[in-house]
Design a protein around this motif. Structure first.
Motif, PDB file in Angstrom:
ATOM      1  N   UNK A   1       0.820  -1.202   0.000  1.00  9.08           N
ATOM      2  CA  UNK A   1       0.000   0.000   0.000  1.00  9.08           C
ATOM      3  C   UNK A   1       0.859   1.258   0.000  1.00  9.08           C
ATOM      4  N   UNK A   2       1.932   1.248   0.764  1.00  8.24           N
ATOM      5  CA  UNK A   2       2.833   2.398   0.777  1.00  8.24           C
ATOM      6  C   UNK A   2       3.557   2.551  -0.556  1.00  8.24           C
ATOM      7  N   UNK A   3       3.886   1.449  -1.184  1.00  4.22           N
ATOM      8  CA  UNK A   3       4.541   1.509  -2.504  1.00  4.22           C
ATOM      9  C   UNK A   3       3.599   2.122  -3.532  1.00  4.22           C
ATOM     10  N   UNK A   4       2.334   1.787  -3.465  1.00  4.96           N
ATOM     11  CA  UNK A   4       1.354   2.392  -4.369  1.00  4.96           C
ATOM     12  C   UNK A   4       1.274   3.896  -4.145  1.00  4.96           C
ATOM     13  N   UNK A   5       1.227   4.321  -2.884  1.00  5.78           N
ATOM     14  CA  UNK A   5       1.185   5.750  -2.569  1.00  5.78           C
ATOM     15  C   UNK A   5       2.444   6.450  -3.059  1.00  5.78           C
ATOM     16  N   UNK A   6       3.577   5.813  -2.919  1.00  7.50           N
ATOM     17  CA  UNK A   6       4.834   6.397  -3.385  1.00  7.50           C
ATOM     18  C   UNK A   6       4.843   6.546  -4.900  1.00  7.50           C
ATOM     19  N   UNK A   7       4.375   5.531  -5.601  1.00  6.45           N
ATOM     20  CA  UNK A   7       4.302   5.615  -7.067  1.00  6.45           C
ATOM     21  C   UNK A   7       3.357   6.726  -7.511  1.00  6.45           C
TER      22      UNK A   7
END
Length: 118
Positions: free
Chosen positions: A47-53
């Motif tokens: 989920x954090x990786x999605x937000x970062x992208x």
């Protein structure tokens, strides 16, 4: 004698029915469709990786719109060595709009700095 319905009212009724009917049917059949579906378990890191992208996408969008270049020039420590975007160009905007877009860009760079821990 049957009541008269104008053509405009009839077309509005058909339009509304065509918009509402699929929602009603989807609600009716969704429990049966999704009950058998197997969803992968997501982790917090995903989920954090999605937000970062998403933050990277927003930062590049606003930087290219306001300045004509992206993170590789504005904040090279945040790029992580990835390839530069292809095809993005500076937009011709009036000074007020350009300033607003630039402020959005700086805000997105700040979000990236926070998420990356720099």
């Amino acid at each position: 004698m049957a009541p008269y319905i104008s053509r405009d009212r009839a077309s509005i009724f058909v339009l509304l029915a065509s918009l509402v009917l699929p929602l009603i049917l989807l609600d009716y059949f969704s429990s049966a469709l999704f009950a058998s579906a197997k969803f992968p378990k997501s982790k917090d890191a995903d989920l954090l990786e999605f937000a970062l992208n998403l933050e990277y996408l927003e930062a590049e969008f606003f930087l290219f719109g306001a300045l004509g270049h992206g993170l590789d020039v504005a904040a090279p420590n945040l790029t992580g060595g990835g390839p530069p975007p292809i095809g993005a160009k500076k937009v011709e905007l009036d000074s007020l709009t350009n300033d607003v877009i630039l402020q959005f860009a700086f805000q997105e760079v700040g979000h990236l700095s926070l998420l990356r821990g720099f």
